[in-house]
Every structure is written in structure tokens, then in C-alpha cells.
Design a protein around this motif. Structure first.
Motif, short mmCIF file in Angstrom:
data_model
loop_
_atom_site.label_atom_id
_atom_site.label_comp_id
_atom_site.label_asym_id
_atom_site.label_seq_id
_atom_site.Cartn_x
_atom_site.Cartn_y
_atom_site.Cartn_z
N SER A 10 -58.74 0.19 -34.10
CA SER A 10 -58.44 -1.00 -33.29
C SER A 10 -56.95 -1.09 -32.98
O SER A 10 -56.55 -1.56 -31.90
CB SER A 10 -58.88 -2.28 -34.02
N THR A 11 -56.13 -0.64 -33.91
CA THR A 11 -54.67 -0.65 -33.69
C THR A 11 -54.33 0.29 -32.54
O THR A 11 -53.60 -0.08 -31.61
CB THR A 11 -53.95 -0.19 -34.97
N VAL A 12 -54.87 1.50 -32.59
CA VAL A 12 -54.59 2.48 -31.54
C VAL A 12 -55.13 1.96 -30.20
O VAL A 12 -54.47 2.06 -29.16
CB VAL A 12 -55.19 3.86 -31.91
N GLY B 171 -64.41 8.27 -37.36
CA GLY B 171 -65.46 8.58 -38.33
C GLY B 171 -65.50 7.54 -39.44
O GLY B 171 -66.56 7.23 -39.99
N LYS B 172 -64.37 7.00 -39.77
CA LYS B 172 -64.26 6.05 -40.88
C LYS B 172 -63.69 4.71 -40.42
O LYS B 172 -62.95 4.68 -39.44
CB LYS B 172 -63.26 6.59 -41.91
N GLY B 173 -63.97 3.68 -41.20
CA GLY B 173 -63.33 2.40 -40.94
C GLY B 173 -61.91 2.39 -41.51
O GLY B 173 -61.59 3.18 -42.41
N ALA C 70 -43.75 -1.70 -39.02
CA ALA C 70 -43.49 -2.56 -37.85
C ALA C 70 -44.76 -2.74 -37.01
O ALA C 70 -44.95 -3.78 -36.37
CB ALA C 70 -42.38 -1.94 -36.99
N LEU C 71 -45.62 -1.73 -37.05
CA LEU C 71 -46.86 -1.81 -36.29
C LEU C 71 -47.76 -2.88 -36.88
O LEU C 71 -48.29 -3.74 -36.17
CB LEU C 71 -47.54 -0.43 -36.36
N THR C 72 -47.92 -2.84 -38.20
CA THR C 72 -48.73 -3.86 -38.88
C THR C 72 -48.13 -5.24 -38.61
O THR C 72 -48.84 -6.19 -38.30
CB THR C 72 -48.77 -3.60 -40.39
N GLU D 218 -54.03 11.45 -34.67
CA GLU D 218 -53.89 11.30 -36.12
C GLU D 218 -53.00 10.08 -36.37
O GLU D 218 -51.87 10.03 -35.91
CB GLU D 218 -53.23 12.57 -36.68
N ASN D 219 -53.57 9.11 -37.09
CA ASN D 219 -52.83 7.87 -37.33
C ASN D 219 -52.39 7.83 -38.80
O ASN D 219 -52.98 8.46 -39.66
CB ASN D 219 -53.73 6.68 -37.01
N MET D 220 -51.37 7.03 -39.06
CA MET D 220 -50.83 6.84 -40.42
C MET D 220 -50.37 8.18 -41.00
O MET D 220 -50.57 8.45 -42.19
CB MET D 220 -51.85 6.20 -41.35
#
Ligand SMILES: Nc1ncnc2c1ncn2[C@@H]1O[C@H](COP(=O)(O)OP(=O)(O)OP(=O)(O)O)[C@@H](O)[C@H]1O
Length: 271
Positions: free
Chosen positions: A29-31, A22-24, A231-233, A189-191
Motif C-alpha cells: 500500500s505504501t508503494v 506475496g506477503k502482507g 521518513a516514509l512511515t 524490492e521495498n525496505m
């Protein structure tokens, strides 16, 4: 080693999964990238189609910026991206890097261009094509869906963060999926799990369980929570393979479990 596939052909793609948000900035893109890598590590042949006109970031995440793309018999040939050169990638970003193309893509013919672009990539045989889309719902999404739908039933995975403002926008995504006949494979659900060390309010803004509750209310599967994980970033910034190089980081088991749920929900089809 460039793909030697039939141009304009999506018939060899078994499963097409659109990644929506729904949001930027929620990590779509990471997922998309990490799930593609996880599916590849599970032995699957994977392609990524990046139609995020707002910010095509997959080439950067896979260290494929500036790769020369070309057409063969009128169809776009994907490049091989990622460290092992085993994920096929085609991104609008490759075209937008060319100033003349960028002007055209931002003009009134945009949706027709998306349709043509989407159906003209020569993927060859793939188990999964994971499609990164712009945030929100728009004509551009419709254009991509209409171009992809003739080939396979489309699955959709909706990414949110646990913020109230983000969770609210997911409802629109789910409505979009219902109206366009996309099968919602689930909400990610991310972050998650962030607790601000400085103020009490942040704990309520990043309240836990928002995505799960939303999925429950909407009657769609909840695929899991990916924790906020530096670590993902870092792996994406440095072009490293998160799955291979950071197996002990908090996001790893979450992403692996989500990838497994996708594998379970998408049995191999007879070709
Ligand atoms: N679980 C996570 N932990 C830590 N950082 C993350 C996580 N998920 C994403 N990020 C970081 O958040 C930023 C935004 O992520 P990303 O580009 O994937 O968002 P997006 O939803 O695709 O954005 P947009 O649609 O606006 O292009 C990136 O710097 C990425 O590395």
C-alpha cells in the motif's frame, strides 16, 4: 469537489496497474500510494482503487478515512484524496467502515461484490489507475482482474522485501500473473538495505539483492529498491506528501526512479 464522471465507466482510464505482493506488510500500500503521488507530480491524472479487503489502508495513508462515498446512477463516485485533492480514490475501506456492509463483504457473495464494485466506479478520464490488492493470490484477486480486464490490458507490479521468506512468495505472484495474463511491469524490492545493529544473522536474513536476483531468474524487469526509510512511515502516519516534503530522504530517489520507469513503459495512448 466530487468527480462528475459517467458511472460504471473505466473506458477513460489509459493504464491500469495492479500492485501485488506475496506477503502482507511488505509495503504494497505504501508503494501504491507513493507511486500514485509520484505520477501525479509528473503531471498525470491518477486514481487509486483499493480492493484490499484484508486491510484497506489507503484511506488512512491519504487522510481520507470516513469520507462519505455515494452512488450516482448505480455507480460509485470516487472521492478526491491527498493534500492537493487531485487523486481520485475509491476504497473498499469506505464500505467496510459501515457495519452492515462489512458483514455482507465478508460473506459468500464477496467475489461477486468485488466484481460489481470494481466495474462500477465512475473514474472519468485518468492516465493511471493504480490498484491496491490484498496480499497473496486468491479468488478476490481473480474477481478484480476479471472485472478490470475488459477495459485495458493490465500491468502488474510485484512488491517484495529482501527477506528469503518474502522473496519465495513472489514466485507465486509471478505464476498468478502468467496464468491470468497480467503483464509484469516489474518487481520492486521495498525496505531494502536494513542491517540489524544487534546480531549478525539479521544481515543474512535481510540480504541485499534478493528482489533483483528473483527478477533476473523470472525474466521480468527489476524496477528498483526502496530503502527502509523512517521518513516514509512518518509522512504516511502524519498525512504528509512524501514527494514534496521529504525530497532529501533516502527513499525519494528510489521512488522517483521507479515512477519514471513506469512512465517510460506506458506511453500515452490515443483515446
Ligand atoms: N520503505 C519503507 N521504509 C519504512 N517504512 C516502510 C517502508 N515501506 C513500508 N513501510 C511501513 O511498513 C508498514 C506496512 O506497510 P504497508 O501497509 O504499505 O504494507 P502492505 O504490504 O500494504 O500490508 P498489507 O497488504 O498487509 O495491508 C507501514 O507502517 C509503512 O509505513
Amino acid at each position: 469537489m466530487e468527480a462528475a464522471a459517467e458511472p460504471g465507466n473505466l473506458a477513460g482510464v489509459q493504464h491500469i496497474i495492479l500492485i501485488l505482493s506475496g506477503k502482507g506488510g511488505v509495503g504494497k500500500s505504501t508503494v501504491c500510494t507513493e507511486l500514485a503521488l509520484a505520477l501525479r507530480h509528473a503531471g498525470k491524472k491518477v486514481g487509486i482503487l483499493d480492493v484490499d479487503l484484508c486491510g484497506p489502508s489507503i484511506p488512512r495513508m491519504l487522510r481520507a478515512q470516513g469520507k462519505a462515498v455515494h452512488q450516482c446512477n448505480g455507480g460509485w463516485v470516487p472521492v478526491f484524496a491527498d493534500q492537493e485533492q487531485s487523486i481520485s480514490l475509491m476504497s473498499v475501506g469506505f464500505l467496510l467502515e459501515q457495519p452492515d456492509e462489512a458483514v455482507v463483504w465478508r460473506g459468500p457473495k464477496k467475489n461477486a461484490l468485488i466484481k460489481q464494485f470494481v466495474s462500477d466506479v465512475a473514474w472519468g478520464q485518468l492516465d493511471y489507475l493504480v490498484v491496491d490488492t490484498p496480499p497473496g493470490t486468491s479468488d478476490e484477486h481473480m474477481a478484480a482482474v476479471e472485472a478490470l480486464r475488459p477495459y485495458r490490458p493490465l500491468g502488474a507490479l510485484v512488491v517484495t522485501t529482501p527477506q528469503a521468506v518474502s522473496v519465495g512468495d513472489v514466485r507465486r505472484e509471478l505464476t498468478f500473473c502468467r496464468k491470468t495474463g497480467l503483464r509484469v511491469m516489474g518487481v520492486v524490492e521495498n525496505m531494502s538495505g536494513f542491517t540489524c545493529p544487534h546480531c549478525a544473522e539479521c544481515t543474512s536474513v535481510f540480504s541485499r539483492g534478493g528482489g533483483e536476483e528473483l527478477a533476473r531468474l523470472a525474466g521480468v524487469p527489476f524496477l528498483g529498491s526502496v530503502p527502509l526509510d523512517p521518513a516514509l512511515t512518518r509522512s504516511l502516519e502524519e498525512g504528509r506528501d512524501f514527494i514534496q516534503e521529504f525530497p532529501n530522504s533516502p527513499a525519494f530517489p528510489a521512488l522517483a526512479a521507479i515512477a519514471q520507469k513506469i512512465l517510460d513503459a506506458t506511453p500515452a495512448q490515443a483515446s
